[in-house]
Design a protein around this motif. Structure first.
Motif, mmCIF file in Angstrom:
data_model
loop_
_atom_site.group_PDB
_atom_site.id
_atom_site.type_symbol
_atom_site.label_atom_id
_atom_site.label_comp_id
_atom_site.label_asym_id
_atom_site.label_seq_id
_atom_site.Cartn_x
_atom_site.Cartn_y
_atom_site.Cartn_z
ATOM 1 N N ALA A 90 -9.658 10.596 -6.738
ATOM 2 C CA ALA A 90 -9.982 11.214 -5.353
ATOM 3 C C ALA A 90 -11.588 11.387 -5.469
ATOM 4 N N SER A 91 -12.223 11.924 -6.707
ATOM 5 C CA SER A 91 -13.631 12.006 -6.731
ATOM 6 C C SER A 91 -14.207 10.797 -6.677
ATOM 7 N N LEU A 92 -13.815 9.491 -6.943
ATOM 8 C CA LEU A 92 -14.256 8.116 -6.867
ATOM 9 C C LEU A 92 -14.123 7.559 -5.605
ATOM 10 N N GLY A 93 -13.479 8.090 -4.647
ATOM 11 C CA GLY A 93 -13.260 7.719 -3.249
ATOM 12 C C GLY A 93 -11.885 7.602 -2.744
ATOM 13 N N ASP A 94 -11.753 7.045 -1.418
ATOM 14 C CA ASP A 94 -10.428 6.893 -0.978
ATOM 15 C C ASP A 94 -9.771 5.918 -1.790
ATOM 16 N N TYR A 95 -8.453 6.202 -2.084
ATOM 17 C CA TYR A 95 -7.407 5.482 -2.787
ATOM 18 C C TYR A 95 -6.033 5.296 -2.461
ATOM 19 N N ALA A 96 -5.463 4.302 -2.870
ATOM 20 C CA ALA A 96 -3.986 4.193 -2.770
ATOM 21 C C ALA A 96 -3.356 3.679 -3.972
ATOM 22 N N TYR A 97 -1.979 3.441 -3.896
ATOM 23 C CA TYR A 97 -1.297 2.542 -5.118
ATOM 24 C C TYR A 97 -0.872 1.303 -4.419
ATOM 25 N N GLY A 98 -0.876 0.127 -5.136
ATOM 26 C CA GLY A 98 -0.208 -1.066 -4.710
ATOM 27 C C GLY A 98 -0.082 -2.167 -5.758
ATOM 28 N N LEU A 99 0.690 -3.048 -5.292
ATOM 29 C CA LEU A 99 1.102 -4.081 -6.063
ATOM 30 C C LEU A 99 0.090 -5.214 -6.214
ATOM 31 N N VAL A 100 -0.537 -5.634 -7.102
ATOM 32 C CA VAL A 100 -1.676 -6.311 -7.187
ATOM 33 C C VAL A 100 -1.312 -7.694 -7.838
ATOM 34 N N THR A 154 -3.905 1.362 -9.151
ATOM 35 C CA THR A 154 -4.771 2.298 -8.267
ATOM 36 C C THR A 154 -5.537 1.054 -7.290
ATOM 37 N N VAL A 155 -5.647 1.409 -6.072
ATOM 38 C CA VAL A 155 -6.724 0.401 -5.378
ATOM 39 C C VAL A 155 -7.581 1.231 -4.471
ATOM 40 N N PHE A 156 -8.873 1.204 -4.691
ATOM 41 C CA PHE A 156 -9.709 1.846 -3.958
ATOM 42 C C PHE A 156 -9.987 1.438 -2.444
ATOM 43 N N GLY A 157 -10.728 2.155 -1.742
ATOM 44 C CA GLY A 157 -11.229 1.611 -0.408
ATOM 45 C C GLY A 157 -10.062 1.792 0.718
ATOM 46 N N ILE A 158 -9.194 2.331 0.396
ATOM 47 C CA ILE A 158 -7.967 2.779 1.364
ATOM 48 C C ILE A 158 -7.845 3.988 1.610
ATOM 49 N N ASN A 159 -7.784 4.488 2.875
ATOM 50 C CA ASN A 159 -7.201 5.780 3.233
ATOM 51 C C ASN A 159 -6.234 5.882 4.046
ATOM 52 N N LYS A 160 -5.686 6.965 4.732
ATOM 53 C CA LYS A 160 -4.685 7.165 5.487
ATOM 54 C C LYS A 160 -4.838 6.433 6.803
ATOM 55 N N ARG A 161 -5.998 6.395 7.271
ATOM 56 C CA ARG A 161 -6.291 5.875 8.729
ATOM 57 C C ARG A 161 -6.277 4.339 8.581
ATOM 58 N N ILE A 191 0.797 -1.116 0.083
ATOM 59 C CA ILE A 191 -0.123 -0.033 0.051
ATOM 60 C C ILE A 191 1.057 1.173 -0.004
ATOM 61 N N ILE A 192 0.691 1.946 -1.141
ATOM 62 C CA ILE A 192 1.607 3.187 -1.076
ATOM 63 C C ILE A 192 0.507 4.244 -1.160
ATOM 64 N N VAL A 218 -10.696 0.362 -15.646
ATOM 65 C CA VAL A 218 -10.843 -0.571 -14.453
ATOM 66 C C VAL A 218 -9.658 -0.099 -13.629
ATOM 67 N N PHE A 219 -10.042 -0.284 -12.222
ATOM 68 C CA PHE A 219 -9.179 -0.072 -11.077
ATOM 69 C C PHE A 219 -9.441 -1.357 -10.030
ATOM 70 N N PHE A 220 -8.865 -1.498 -9.118
ATOM 71 C CA PHE A 220 -9.092 -2.613 -8.000
ATOM 72 C C PHE A 220 -9.511 -1.826 -6.747
ATOM 73 N N GLU A 221 -10.394 -2.703 -5.952
ATOM 74 C CA GLU A 221 -10.806 -2.145 -4.918
ATOM 75 C C GLU A 221 -10.413 -3.418 -3.679
ATOM 76 N N ILE A 222 -10.179 -2.954 -2.504
ATOM 77 C CA ILE A 222 -9.833 -3.723 -1.459
ATOM 78 C C ILE A 222 -11.201 -4.492 -1.011
ATOM 79 N N ASP A 223 -11.292 -5.671 -0.754
ATOM 80 C CA ASP A 223 -12.367 -6.230 -0.249
ATOM 81 C C ASP A 223 -12.508 -5.906 1.094
ATOM 82 N N LYS A 224 -13.882 -5.690 1.572
ATOM 83 C CA LYS A 224 -14.151 -5.024 2.878
ATOM 84 C C LYS A 224 -13.429 -6.088 3.972
ATOM 85 N N VAL A 225 -12.689 -5.388 4.999
ATOM 86 C CA VAL A 225 -12.304 -6.176 6.166
ATOM 87 C C VAL A 225 -12.884 -5.883 7.356
#
Ligand SMILES: [Zn+2]
Length: 138
Positions: free
Chosen positions: A73-83, A94-101, A60-61, A127-134
């Motif tokens: 950012a207009s789509l939601g919280d995001y980060a970058y990462g290796l998928v 780009t991976v959505f569903g991740i914020n600083k917190r 997660i970057i 297409v982007f990716f989104e983290i499954d809800k934890v």
């Protein structure tokens, strides 16, 4: 042109919310994002395969001022990462569903499952990716 042969079917697939990769006819390796020749063995013939879109996130970057993307950012919280997709390909995206917190809590739990997130950008499906809800982490 070779480039068009790859780009058009890929975006046609995305428009139907299908993720397409190229499978090498020689060694069976899957290329995603798709490329014409096999990156693993160099063989020149690959064919289209539909990918499940299931994968895991390895890193997660968080975006910084320099690489922040207002459209993302207009789509939601995001980060970058290796998928890494279950079919084998690994790539940064780009991976959505991740914020600083949440990044702080998610990092020790990596790798974490992700799924594709299709979005409309100027009339083209991307297409982007989104983290499954934890459970318990927002
Ligand atoms: Zn190959």
């Amino acid at each position: 042109m070779k480039i068009e042969k790859i780009v058009k079917p890929f975006y046609d697939g995305l428009a139907e919310h299908k993720l397409l990769g190229r499978k090498c006819k020689e060694c069976g390796a899957i290329e995603y994002p798709p490329r014409y020749a096999c990156n693993t063995c160099g063989y020149h013939e690959t064919e289209w395969v539909e990918l499940s879109g299931k994968g895991v996130l390895h890193s997660i970057i968080l975006p910084s001022t320099l690489n922040a993307d207002p459209w993302n950012a207009s789509l939601g919280d995001y980060a970058y990462g290796l998928v890494e997709l279950e079919e084998g390909p690994m790539f940064n995206c780009t991976v959505f569903g991740i914020n600083k917190r949440s990044a702080k809590k998610l990092r020790p739990l990596l790798p974490l499952p992700v799924h594709p997130l299709f979005a409309d950008k100027d009339g083209v499906t991307v297409v982007f990716f989104e983290i499954d809800k934890v459970e318990g982490i927002k």
